[in-house]
Motif scaffolding. Sequence first.
Motif, PDB file in Angstrom:
ATOM      1  N   GLY A  51      -8.758 -12.856   6.931  1.00 32.76           N
ATOM      2  CA  GLY A  51      -7.466 -12.661   6.283  1.00 32.76           C
ATOM      3  C   GLY A  51      -7.405 -11.359   5.511  1.00 32.76           C
ATOM      4  N   THR A  52      -8.507 -11.011   4.832  1.00 29.20           N
ATOM      5  CA  THR A  52      -8.537  -9.756   4.080  1.00 29.20           C
ATOM      6  C   THR A  52      -8.429  -8.564   5.017  1.00 29.20           C
ATOM      7  OG1 THR A  52      -9.953 -10.831   2.431  1.00 29.20           O
ATOM      8  CG2 THR A  52      -9.847  -8.424   2.389  1.00 29.20           C
ATOM      9  N   SER A  53      -9.114  -8.617   6.154  1.00 25.58           N
ATOM     10  CA  SER A  53      -9.036  -7.524   7.131  1.00 25.58           C
ATOM     11  C   SER A  53      -7.614  -7.345   7.651  1.00 25.58           C
ATOM     12  CB  SER A  53      -9.981  -7.802   8.308  1.00 25.58           C
ATOM     13  OG  SER A  53     -11.320  -7.860   7.910  1.00 25.58           O
ATOM     14  N   VAL A  54      -6.954  -8.454   7.939  1.00 23.99           N
ATOM     15  CA  VAL A  54      -5.580  -8.380   8.458  1.00 23.99           C
ATOM     16  C   VAL A  54      -4.654  -7.742   7.425  1.00 23.99           C
ATOM     17  CG1 VAL A  54      -3.586  -9.761   9.156  1.00 23.99           C
ATOM     18  CG2 VAL A  54      -5.858 -10.308  10.047  1.00 23.99           C
ATOM     19  N   VAL A  55      -4.757  -8.187   6.171  1.00 19.86           N
ATOM     20  CA  VAL A  55      -3.897  -7.638   5.118  1.00 19.86           C
ATOM     21  C   VAL A  55      -4.140  -6.145   4.946  1.00 19.86           C
ATOM     22  CG1 VAL A  55      -3.435  -7.675   2.635  1.00 19.86           C
ATOM     23  CG2 VAL A  55      -3.617  -9.820   3.904  1.00 19.86           C
ATOM     24  N   LEU A  56      -5.401  -5.726   4.963  1.00 23.60           N
ATOM     25  CA  LEU A  56      -5.718  -4.313   4.760  1.00 23.60           C
ATOM     26  C   LEU A  56      -5.305  -3.468   5.966  1.00 23.60           C
ATOM     27  CD1 LEU A  56      -9.157  -4.690   2.972  1.00 23.60           C
ATOM     28  CD2 LEU A  56      -7.027  -3.867   1.971  1.00 23.60           C
ATOM     29  N   ALA A  57      -5.369  -4.015   7.168  1.00 21.31           N
ATOM     30  CA  ALA A  57      -4.879  -3.277   8.340  1.00 21.31           C
ATOM     31  C   ALA A  57      -3.369  -3.073   8.245  1.00 21.31           C
ATOM     32  CB  ALA A  57      -5.242  -4.028   9.620  1.00 21.31           C
ATOM     33  N   VAL A  58      -2.653  -4.095   7.788  1.00 22.01           N
ATOM     34  CA  VAL A  58      -1.197  -3.962   7.600  1.00 22.01           C
ATOM     35  C   VAL A  58      -0.903  -2.950   6.491  1.00 22.01           C
ATOM     36  CG1 VAL A  58       0.892  -5.173   6.893  1.00 22.01           C
ATOM     37  CG2 VAL A  58      -0.707  -6.265   8.481  1.00 22.01           C
ATOM     38  N   ALA A  59      -1.689  -2.972   5.411  1.00 19.11           N
ATOM     39  CA  ALA A  59      -1.494  -1.997   4.329  1.00 19.11           C
ATOM     40  C   ALA A  59      -1.719  -0.579   4.826  1.00 19.11           C
ATOM     41  CB  ALA A  59      -2.444  -2.311   3.173  1.00 19.11           C
ATOM     42  N   THR A  60      -2.709  -0.395   5.708  1.00 19.86           N
ATOM     43  CA  THR A  60      -2.934   0.934   6.284  1.00 19.86           C
ATOM     44  C   THR A  60      -1.730   1.368   7.109  1.00 19.86           C
ATOM     45  OG1 THR A  60      -5.309   0.450   6.410  1.00 19.86           O
ATOM     46  CG2 THR A  60      -4.509   2.327   7.669  1.00 19.86           C
ATOM     47  N   ALA A  61      -1.198   0.451   7.915  1.00 18.07           N
ATOM     48  CA  ALA A  61      -0.018   0.777   8.710  1.00 18.07           C
ATOM     49  C   ALA A  61       1.160   1.163   7.813  1.00 18.07           C
ATOM     50  CB  ALA A  61       0.361  -0.414   9.593  1.00 18.07           C
ATOM     51  N   ALA A  62       1.336   0.444   6.704  1.00 20.70           N
ATOM     52  CA  ALA A  62       2.440   0.751   5.792  1.00 20.70           C
ATOM     53  C   ALA A  62       2.270   2.128   5.162  1.00 20.70           C
ATOM     54  CB  ALA A  62       2.522  -0.319   4.704  1.00 20.70           C
ATOM     55  N   SER A  63       1.032   2.476   4.800  1.00 21.17           N
ATOM     56  CA  SER A  63       0.801   3.797   4.199  1.00 21.17           C
ATOM     57  C   SER A  63       1.091   4.908   5.198  1.00 21.17           C
ATOM     58  CB  SER A  63      -0.639   3.902   3.683  1.00 21.17           C
ATOM     59  OG  SER A  63      -1.576   3.905   4.743  1.00 21.17           O
ATOM     60  N   VAL A  64       0.731   4.696   6.464  1.00 21.16           N
ATOM     61  CA  VAL A  64       1.021   5.698   7.489  1.00 21.16           C
ATOM     62  C   VAL A  64       2.525   5.811   7.709  1.00 21.16           C
ATOM     63  CG1 VAL A  64       0.709   6.311   9.921  1.00 21.16           C
ATOM     64  CG2 VAL A  64      -1.219   5.409   8.612  1.00 21.16           C
ATOM     65  N   CYS A  65       3.238   4.683   7.679  1.00 27.47           N
ATOM     66  CA  CYS A  65       4.702   4.727   7.816  1.00 27.47           C
ATOM     67  C   CYS A  65       5.335   5.562   6.709  1.00 27.47           C
ATOM     68  CB  CYS A  65       5.267   3.306   7.784  1.00 27.47           C
ATOM     69  SG  CYS A  65       5.122   2.414   9.338  1.00 27.47           S
ATOM     70  N   SER A  66       4.741   5.506   5.515  1.00 26.15           N
ATOM     71  CA  SER A  66       5.324   6.268   4.403  1.00 26.15           C
ATOM     72  C   SER A  66       5.236   7.772   4.640  1.00 26.15           C
ATOM     73  CB  SER A  66       4.621   5.906   3.096  1.00 26.15           C
ATOM     74  OG  SER A  66       3.296   6.416   3.048  1.00 26.15           O
ATOM     75  N   PHE A  67       4.295   8.201   5.501  1.00 24.13           N
ATOM     76  CA  PHE A  67       4.199   9.634   5.803  1.00 24.13           C
ATOM     77  C   PHE A  67       5.482  10.158   6.456  1.00 24.13           C
ATOM     78  CE2 PHE A  67      -0.664   9.077   6.417  1.00 24.13           C
ATOM     79  CZ  PHE A  67      -0.837   9.057   5.047  1.00 24.13           C
ATOM     80  N   LEU A  68       6.237   9.262   7.069  1.00 20.35           N
ATOM     81  CA  LEU A  68       7.457   9.684   7.763  1.00 20.35           C
ATOM     82  C   LEU A  68       8.505  10.227   6.805  1.00 20.35           C
ATOM     83  CD1 LEU A  68       7.813   6.649  10.210  1.00 20.35           C
ATOM     84  CD2 LEU A  68       6.812   8.875  10.717  1.00 20.35           C
ATOM     85  N   VAL A  69       8.437   9.824   5.541  1.00 19.71           N
ATOM     86  CA  VAL A  69       9.484  10.228   4.589  1.00 19.71           C
ATOM     87  C   VAL A  69       8.950  11.064   3.433  1.00 19.71           C
ATOM     88  CG1 VAL A  69      10.941   8.255   5.159  1.00 19.71           C
ATOM     89  CG2 VAL A  69       9.240   8.026   3.349  1.00 19.71           C
ATOM     90  N   ILE A  70       7.669  11.393   3.444  1.00 19.19           N
ATOM     91  CA  ILE A  70       7.075  12.152   2.341  1.00 19.19           C
ATOM     92  C   ILE A  70       7.585  13.595   2.363  1.00 19.19           C
ATOM     93  CG2 ILE A  70       4.902  13.245   1.615  1.00 19.19           C
ATOM     94  CD1 ILE A  70       3.545  10.579   2.167  1.00 19.19           C
ATOM     95  N   ARG A  71       7.990  14.083   1.186  1.00 18.92           N
ATOM     96  CA  ARG A  71       8.450  15.460   1.083  1.00 18.92           C
ATOM     97  C   ARG A  71       7.932  16.155  -0.178  1.00 18.92           C
ATOM     98  NH1 ARG A  71       9.102  14.422   5.497  1.00 18.92           N
ATOM     99  NH2 ARG A  71      10.882  14.749   6.878  1.00 18.92           N
ATOM    100  N   SER A  72       6.918  15.573  -0.853  1.00 16.22           N
ATOM    101  CA  SER A  72       6.387  16.193  -2.065  1.00 16.22           C
ATOM    102  C   SER A  72       4.903  15.876  -2.195  1.00 16.22           C
ATOM    103  CB  SER A  72       7.125  15.694  -3.309  1.00 16.22           C
ATOM    104  OG  SER A  72       6.803  14.336  -3.577  1.00 16.22           O
ATOM    105  N   PHE A  73       4.222  16.649  -3.046  1.00 22.34           N
ATOM    106  CA  PHE A  73       2.790  16.447  -3.245  1.00 22.34           C
ATOM    107  C   PHE A  73       2.498  15.087  -3.846  1.00 22.34           C
ATOM    108  CE2 PHE A  73      -0.709  16.553  -6.349  1.00 22.34           C
ATOM    109  CZ  PHE A  73      -1.774  16.679  -5.464  1.00 22.34           C
ATOM    110  N   TRP A  74       3.289  14.678  -4.856  1.00 21.44           N
ATOM    111  CA  TRP A  74       2.990  13.418  -5.537  1.00 21.44           C
ATOM    112  C   TRP A  74       3.214  12.227  -4.620  1.00 21.44           C
ATOM    113  CZ3 TRP A  74       0.052  13.987  -9.442  1.00 21.44           C
ATOM    114  CH2 TRP A  74       0.127  15.143 -10.234  1.00 21.44           C
ATOM    115  N   ALA A  75       4.209  12.314  -3.759  1.00 20.97           N
ATOM    116  CA  ALA A  75       4.399  11.244  -2.772  1.00 20.97           C
ATOM    117  C   ALA A  75       3.232  11.210  -1.791  1.00 20.97           C
ATOM    118  CB  ALA A  75       5.715  11.451  -2.030  1.00 20.97           C
ATOM    119  N   LEU A  76       2.776  12.390  -1.374  1.00 20.94           N
ATOM    120  CA  LEU A  76       1.610  12.448  -0.496  1.00 20.94           C
ATOM    121  C   LEU A  76       0.394  11.829  -1.176  1.00 20.94           C
ATOM    122  CD1 LEU A  76      -0.004  13.488   1.996  1.00 20.94           C
ATOM    123  CD2 LEU A  76      -0.369  15.596   0.703  1.00 20.94           C
TER     124      LEU A  76
END
Length: 412
Positions: free
Chosen positions: A77-102
């Motif tokens: 269960g922990t592995s699944v949650v962390l894999a989803v969290a990794t996917a969410a962090s990568v999705c956030s790269f789509l909208v990043i436009r500043s250093f602090w967001a990065l």
Amino acid sequence: MTIRILPPPGAPRRLAAAQLSNSVGDGAYYVCSALYFTRVVGLSPAQIGLGLTIAWAIGSVAGVPLGALADRRGPRGTSVVLAVATAASVCSFLVIRSFWALLAAVVVYATAQCGLAAARQALLAGLVAPGERTGVLAHLQAVLNGGLAVGAALGGLALGIGTERAYLAVFALDAVAFLLCAGVLLRLPAVAPTADRNAGEPRLAVLRDRPYALVTLLNAILLLRMPLLSLAIPLWIVERTQAPGWLVSALFVLNTVAVMLFQVRTARPVTDLDSARRAVRVSGLVMAASCAVFAVSALPRAGWAAAALLVAGAVLQVDAEMRQSAGSWQIGFELAPAERMGQYQGFFGTGVPVARTLGPLVLTSLLLLWGIPGWLFLGALLLAASYAMGPAVRRAGASRTGGGAAEAAVRS
């Protein structure tokens, strides 16, 4: 000789499928991410480097408590949650436009990646018999290299296109890959959480286990070889030798293919602590020889002669890499208490983010500033660490035999 990259059917093969999924996405991400954030977002290389350094430093610390969480809540269960969290962090790269967001995004990315590595190791330990773990990990490493190669090729296509949409497609691919990884992990059998800690035992017992900490430190030193192929050797070829620049790509392909084809065979003799110590010791000797060959490639000579030396050095380097990997996997698992596998693997795995954080600075300073003496010093350092691993492992094994590594550490 029959070469088998995939592990046996069942849980090992599903673990390999999860590894293949996220490694394809990662291969594309590693090729494109830096150029995307400089060319499209407009960040400076210094900002990107600072953000990644901070992120992997935090991730290396977070791996231990997240591994302990996998022990208490169950590694699947922990592995699944962390894999989803990794996917969410990568999705956030789509909208990043500043250093602090990065910075926020890459901190989440590195933390989830380090925790995922620890939780998956604990999951593997719960699903695979102790005598088969190193062999399964060798298969997973071969699959990892194959996935990275495919992902890097896809990332290369995005670089060739060069548009913002092409870069964003790479990030979307990486996010989907981690979601697929989570789905595959969810289909694995559940591994029961371990019992709560004993009365008087610290919450993170591994931090009090001095023998295991020494083994982890030596392993981190040996992992300083990691940035060689991606950073130090390419710069060395271009700035210090007469070899052609295309050799950088050729050496990367050589390393990737060699690990795919021969990691499983190299790991086969490593079945206990004695064979693991021998593998690490021999890897130090081979790595020292590799460093010496790389060093002399800078001496005045024709380009073809320098290229031949660089290829020879790369062959020795990948041989040392495979031996050290096999030995360290066996050592990291066998010295860890079964009921604390997640936190111990999280701690042992800190060598990877440490190498990613400190390795580029250490290697570029040693090799590009010192030149040939820097290569010789690096070889001596890795040789010394490999020989020191034997006594350190014996000490850690003795403390475990005398009542368990964690308990011995608490009493000390």
